[in-house]
Design a protein around this motif. Structure first.
Motif, PDB file in Angstrom:
ATOM      1  N   GLU A 228     -17.744  17.736 -25.863  1.00 41.65           N
ATOM      2  CA  GLU A 228     -16.676  17.969 -25.409  1.00 41.65           C
ATOM      3  C   GLU A 228     -15.612  17.387 -26.202  1.00 41.65           C
ATOM      4  N   SER A 229     -15.898  16.238 -26.606  1.00 40.39           N
ATOM      5  CA  SER A 229     -15.029  15.290 -27.472  1.00 40.39           C
ATOM      6  C   SER A 229     -14.516  15.968 -28.984  1.00 40.39           C
ATOM      7  N   ILE A 230     -15.703  16.509 -29.572  1.00 43.29           N
ATOM      8  CA  ILE A 230     -15.440  17.160 -30.766  1.00 43.29           C
ATOM      9  C   ILE A 230     -14.699  18.536 -30.869  1.00 43.29           C
ATOM     10  N   SER A 231     -15.198  19.214 -29.709  1.00 41.90           N
ATOM     11  CA  SER A 231     -14.298  20.384 -29.295  1.00 41.90           C
ATOM     12  C   SER A 231     -12.817  20.243 -29.166  1.00 41.90           C
ATOM     13  N   ARG A 232     -12.440  18.986 -28.602  1.00 42.67           N
ATOM     14  CA  ARG A 232     -10.914  19.029 -28.209  1.00 42.67           C
ATOM     15  C   ARG A 232     -10.405  18.526 -29.883  1.00 42.67           C
ATOM     16  N   PHE A 233     -11.181  17.745 -30.593  1.00 40.22           N
ATOM     17  CA  PHE A 233     -10.533  17.462 -31.847  1.00 40.22           C
ATOM     18  C   PHE A 233     -10.298  18.767 -32.597  1.00 40.22           C
ATOM     19  N   VAL A 234     -11.531  19.479 -32.749  1.00 44.37           N
ATOM     20  CA  VAL A 234     -11.448  20.609 -33.533  1.00 44.37           C
ATOM     21  C   VAL A 234     -10.447  21.827 -33.071  1.00 44.37           C
ATOM     22  N   GLY A 235     -10.587  22.041 -31.868  1.00 43.58           N
ATOM     23  CA  GLY A 235      -9.831  23.167 -31.303  1.00 43.58           C
ATOM     24  C   GLY A 235      -8.489  22.905 -30.623  1.00 43.58           C
ATOM     25  N   LYS A 236      -7.849  21.616 -30.662  1.00 42.67           N
ATOM     26  CA  LYS A 236      -6.469  21.414 -30.127  1.00 42.67           C
ATOM     27  C   LYS A 236      -5.401  21.862 -31.155  1.00 42.67           C
ATOM     28  N   LEU A 237      -4.563  22.781 -30.639  1.00 44.28           N
ATOM     29  CA  LEU A 237      -3.564  23.239 -31.177  1.00 44.28           C
ATOM     30  C   LEU A 237      -2.269  22.560 -30.710  1.00 44.28           C
TER      31      LEU A 237
ATOM     32  N   VAL B  34     -21.711  18.103 -35.694  1.00 43.78           N
ATOM     33  CA  VAL B  34     -20.871  17.713 -36.856  1.00 43.78           C
ATOM     34  C   VAL B  34     -19.528  18.973 -36.832  1.00 43.78           C
ATOM     35  N   GLY B  35     -18.313  18.525 -36.909  1.00 42.96           N
ATOM     36  CA  GLY B  35     -17.253  19.601 -36.967  1.00 42.96           C
ATOM     37  C   GLY B  35     -16.249  19.330 -38.009  1.00 42.96           C
ATOM     38  N   ILE B  36     -15.278  20.302 -38.393  1.00 43.60           N
ATOM     39  CA  ILE B  36     -14.496  20.170 -39.018  1.00 43.60           C
ATOM     40  C   ILE B  36     -13.005  20.630 -38.480  1.00 43.60           C
ATOM     41  N   GLY B  37     -12.070  20.105 -38.657  1.00 44.32           N
ATOM     42  CA  GLY B  37     -10.677  20.491 -38.108  1.00 44.32           C
ATOM     43  C   GLY B  37      -9.733  20.693 -39.303  1.00 44.32           C
ATOM     44  N   PHE B  38      -8.959  21.819 -39.419  1.00 43.37           N
ATOM     45  CA  PHE B  38      -8.044  21.987 -40.354  1.00 43.37           C
ATOM     46  C   PHE B  38      -6.614  21.571 -40.021  1.00 43.37           C
TER      47      PHE B  38
END
Length: 393
Positions: A384-393, A330-334
């Motif tokens: 991998e998918s959730i990391s791309r979503f959360v961390g992509k800038l 589970v992740g959050i992206g701002f």
């Protein structure tokens, strides 16, 4: 049971605490500064007290509550940790040892206390009390890059990686000109640290300490803005603690509890970690911010806020109800004004979202909390998918 929450500063956090109190039949009172609107949408408050400023002074704290009495006093934000313990001590309630817990809010004292417990951490190179103080440094002993940070602010404000003396002096000017929290009117200490720069991915450990032992812990994977700033742009809950650091992280958390005279409470431990080493950046004696408790509850099935309140009230940290863990992450992206939006792809399940560009403050630094325009909380079976979503800038 009557709970006093000192100076909550975010509506989402207050709503979570309020719901915990409703679920348990506890009455919740909050204290905020006069101008705060944080409780406007919370319909379950027993009372809302307004005061000019957050203070650590025991007489002022007692005068603010009058003849009211409570079963637990809980910090509603980072700046209120000491005040909560000071007031709890005055009321004869559970509190951390006052002479030790102060190091949880002063990073210079924290470094000294952690060194005595052999906690791995970046080397402290200098403690400065003014911009001019930097002229007295022996710069031949400063190896760049370094991290410059204020001793008692929050949300990574003015935390910068610096590669030159001139960059350090620019950051120091900003630190020493910012004297008071806009959220609580709390006055900051005129000190700044210069530390060695530690490489590595960032994490936090959300822990529960009961009777001096770490009884619950989960790992949060953190994603931060491009250097030189260190602002958080998202988090993921669900990664396992690496086996090579498992016992050391437990030792560190329990040692920090000893440093702070904290027999019962929650700890938010921020650190950098590689397969070979870890470095403790800082720690806090309160529930984490940035919606991390929501991620923990969605993934691991328990409320950090409830554990915190129960321990402050002298109760066991949990009521015996089994936790319901969910697989995956589970992740959050701002999202940030003019910097990034959040695209929900097919391999992500959207759990919650909020977006309002008007919430960003004009002139706020890139990727800072004050430039956030919203967030999205997602679940995925793919790290991998959730990391791309959360961390992509």
């Amino acid at each position: 049971m009557k709970i006093l929450l000192l100076h909550p500063v975010s509506a989402w956090s207050l709503q979570r605490v309020s719901q915990v109190c409703v679920n348990n039949g506890w009455a919740l009172t909050i204290i905020t500064i006069d101008t705060s609107t944080v409780g406007a949408g919370c319909n379950n408050l027993d009372e809302w007290l307004r005061v000019p400023a957050l203070t650590d002074n025991p007489l002022e704290l007692l005068s603010q509550i009058g003849d009211r009495r409570f079963d637990a006093v809980v910090a509603g934000n980072e700046f209120a940790v000491i005040a909560a313990d000071v007031l709890a001590a005055e009321l004869g309630l559970y509190h951390n040892q006052l002479e030790y817990i102060r190091s949880s809010r002063n990073k210079a004292l924290m470094r000294t206390a952690f060194a005595q417990k052999m906690i791995p951490q970046p080397k402290l190179l200098a403690v400065l009390t003014s911009p001019a103080h930097s002229r007295d440094l022996d710069w031949t002993k400063i190896t760049f890059p370094v991290i410059v940070k204020p001793v008692d602010m929050a949300m990574s404000l003015f935390v910068k990686k610096c590669d030159t003396k001139e960059q350090i002096e620019e950051v120091l000017k900003k630190i020493f000109s910012f004297k008071q929290s806009r959220l609580t009117n709390y006055e900051f200490t005129a000190q700044a640290l210069i530390e060695e720069f530690a490489e590595g991915p960032e994490y936090s450990l959300e822990g529960v300490i009961e009777a001096g032992r770490l009884v619950q812990r989960v790992l949060t994977t953190k994603f931060v803005s491009p250097l030189p700033s260190c602002y958080e742009v998202g988090h993921i809950s669900g990664e396992d603690i690496p086996s090579e650091h498992d016992s050391e992280l437990t030792r560190i958390c329990e040692s920090i509890g000893e440093c702070w005279g904290m027999r019962n409470g929650v700890i938010h431990l921020e650190f950098k970690m590689t397969a070979q080493q870890l470095w403790v950046i800082e720690a806090a004696a309160r529930a984490p911010g940035c919606h991390i408790p929501e991620l923990v509850e969605l993934r691991h099935g328990y409320s950090i806020e409830e554990a915190f309140i129960r321990l402050r009230a002298g109760l066991p940290w949990r009521d015996g109800t089994p936790f319901t863990e969910t697989p995956g992450w589970v992740g959050i992206g701002f999202s940030f004004l003019d910097l990034r939006s959040l695209e929900i792809t097919n391999d992500l399940e959207l759990l919650a979202e909020h977006h309002d560009p008007a919430e960003a403050l004009p002139g706020a630094e890139a990727y800072s909390v004050n430039q956030r325009t919203g967030y999205a909380i997602v679940r995925s079976a793919s790290f991998e998918s959730i990391s791309r979503f959360v961390g992509k800038l």
